[in-house]
Enzyme design. Structure first.
Site, PDB file in Angstrom:
ATOM      1  CG  LEU A  72      -1.108  49.300 -11.147  1.00  0.00           C
ATOM      2  CD1 LEU A  72       0.361  49.729 -11.195  1.00  0.00           C
ATOM      3  CD2 LEU A  72      -1.852  50.041 -10.032  1.00  0.00           C
ATOM      4  CG  HIS A  87       6.794  37.934 -12.421  1.00  0.00           C
ATOM      5  ND1 HIS A  87       5.472  37.840 -12.058  1.00  0.00           N
ATOM      6  CD2 HIS A  87       7.058  36.840 -13.175  1.00  0.00           C
ATOM      7  CE1 HIS A  87       4.961  36.738 -12.588  1.00  0.00           C
ATOM      8  NE2 HIS A  87       5.899  36.117 -13.261  1.00  0.00           N
ATOM      9  CB  ALA A 123      17.174  35.454  -5.695  1.00  0.00           C
ATOM     10  CG  MET A 129      -0.848  39.504  -5.447  1.00  0.00           C
ATOM     11  SD  MET A 129       0.609  39.266  -6.484  1.00  0.00           S
ATOM     12  CE  MET A 129       0.469  37.527  -6.810  1.00  0.00           C
ATOM     13  NE  ARG A 130      -7.584  46.671  -8.029  1.00  0.00           N
ATOM     14  CZ  ARG A 130      -8.746  46.334  -8.524  1.00  0.00           C
ATOM     15  NH1 ARG A 130      -9.127  45.074  -8.508  1.00  0.00           N
ATOM     16  NH2 ARG A 130      -9.543  47.245  -9.046  1.00  0.00           N
TER      17      ARG A 130
HETATM   18  C1  GAR Z   1       6.848  37.690  -4.361  1.00  0.00           C
HETATM   19  O1  GAR Z   1       7.383  36.432  -4.621  1.00  0.00           O
HETATM   20  C2  GAR Z   1       6.651  38.472  -5.637  1.00  0.00           C
HETATM   21  O2  GAR Z   1       7.660  38.253  -6.580  1.00  0.00           O
HETATM   22  C3  GAR Z   1       5.330  37.927  -6.133  1.00  0.00           C
HETATM   23  O3  GAR Z   1       4.544  37.797  -4.980  1.00  0.00           O
HETATM   24  C4  GAR Z   1       5.385  37.554  -3.857  1.00  0.00           C
HETATM   25  C5  GAR Z   1       5.064  38.579  -2.805  1.00  0.00           C
HETATM   26  O4  GAR Z   1       5.744  38.326  -1.610  1.00  0.00           O
HETATM   27  N1  GAR Z   1       4.742  38.799  -7.113  1.00  0.00           N
HETATM   28  C6  GAR Z   1       4.029  38.391  -8.156  1.00  0.00           C
HETATM   29  O5  GAR Z   1       3.757  37.232  -8.385  1.00  0.00           O
HETATM   30  C7  GAR Z   1       3.536  39.518  -9.085  1.00  0.00           C
HETATM   31  N2  GAR Z   1       3.193  39.010 -10.363  1.00  0.00           N
HETATM   32  P1  GAR Z   1       5.957  39.463  -0.530  1.00  0.00           P
HETATM   33  O6  GAR Z   1       4.567  40.064  -0.258  1.00  0.00           O
HETATM   34  O7  GAR Z   1       6.493  38.780   0.669  1.00  0.00           O
HETATM   35  O8  GAR Z   1       6.902  40.484  -1.103  1.00  0.00           O
END
Ligand code: GAR
Length: 209
Positions: A92, A108, A172, A89-90
Site C-alpha cells: 500500500l 502473514h 492457524a 499481495m500489493r
Molecule cells: C495466506 O497464507 C496469507 O497469510 C498470505 O497469503 C495467503 C492468502 O490466502 N499472505 C501473505 O503472504 C502476505 N504477505 P487466502 O487468500 O486464502 O487468505
C-alpha cells in the site's frame, strides 16, 4: 459493531474465516466490504454469495498512489473503520497507510520478523527450522513490518513440503485472524485504553496558562 473492509487478491480463505466469525454470535466487528485488486480473485464469489458488498478493479496500468486513492474512496463509502489485509499481495502507498494509521491489519504466514515477503514456508524448511507459524500485525509503509498483535506457532514436521506446511499454517491463520481482529477493535471500549488516549491528547494540547 466495528466495520471492517477486507482486501484480497486471490483465494480469500482468511476473508472467509473473518466473515464467518463475524456472522457467528457476539462478534465485535462486521464485514462492510470485500475489495480485490484482481476482478478474478476467487474470494469475490464467496463474498458476493454471502451478500457482502464487493469492489473489484485491476490495479494494472495505474500508479500505486492512484489506485490506492480509489481504494480509499470505496472503503470510506462502505463506512469502514478498519482495513484487514487477507492475502492482499500489493504494497500500500505511504499516503494510504498514513490515512489509516493504526487501522490496517495484515496476516502473514511466518513468525515475523522472520521471513518477510514471499515463499515463507520454503525458506523456513530450507533453513532447518523446527517451528514456523503466522503473525497478525499492524501495517506500516514497509513490507510485512509494524507492531505484532498476535502469533501462532506451528511445528514443522519431518517430511513437510511447503504445501503441507502452508496448509497447516492456514488452519492457524484462520483461528488467529478473527481472534486478534476482535480483540483489536474491542480495545476502544476498554476503559484503560480510553484513559491512555485522553492522557496523550492532554499532553499534546498547548499550555494556555
Ligand atoms: C495466506 O497464507 C496469507 O497469510 C498470505 O497469503 C495467503 C492468502 O490466502 N499472505 C501473505 O503472504 C502476505 N504477505 P487466502 O487468500 O486464502 O487468505
Amino acid at each position: 459493531r466495528a466495520r471492517v473492509a477486507v482486501l484480497i487478491s486471490g483465494r480469500g480463505s482468511n476473508m472467509a474465516a473473518l466473515l464467518y466469525a463475524a456472522k457467528s454470535g457476539n462478534c465485535p466487528y462486521e464485514i462492510a466490504l470485500v475489495a480485490a485488486n484482481d476482478p478474478d480473485a476467487a474470494g469475490l464469489i464467496l463474498a458476493k454469495a454471502e451478500g457482502v458488498p464487493v469492489f473489484a478493479q485491476s490495479h494494472k496500468g495505474m500508479k500505486r498512489g492512484e489506485f490506492d486513492v480509489i481504494l480509499d474512496r470505496e472503503i470510506r463509502n462502505a463506512g469502514a473503520d478498519y482495513v484487514a489485509l487477507a492475502g492482499y499481495m500489493r504494497l500500500l502507498s505511504p499516503e494510504f497507510v498514513g490515512k489509516w494509521k493504526d487501522r490496517i491489519l495484515n496476516i502473514h504466514p511466518s513468525l515475523l520478523p522472520r521471513y518477510k515477503g514471499l515463499d515463507t514456508h520454503e525458506r523456513a524448511i530450507k533453513a532447518g527450522d523446527t517451528v514456523s507459524g503466522c503473525t497478525v500485525h499492524l501495517v506500516t509503509a514497509e513490507l510485512d513490518d509494524g507492531p505484532v498483535l498476535g502469533q501462532t506457532e506451528v511445528a514443522i514436521l519431518p517430511g513437510d513440503t511447503s504445501d503441507t506446511l502452508a496448509a497447516r499454517i492456514l488452519f492457524a491463520e484462520h483461528q488467529l485472524y478473527s481472534r486478534v481482529l476482535s480483540d483489536y477493535v474491542s480495545r476502544e471500549l476498554d476503559p484503560d485504553w480510553l484513559v491512555e488516549k485522553v492522557g496523550e491528547l492532554a499532553l499534546a494540547l498547548p499550555e494556555t496558562h
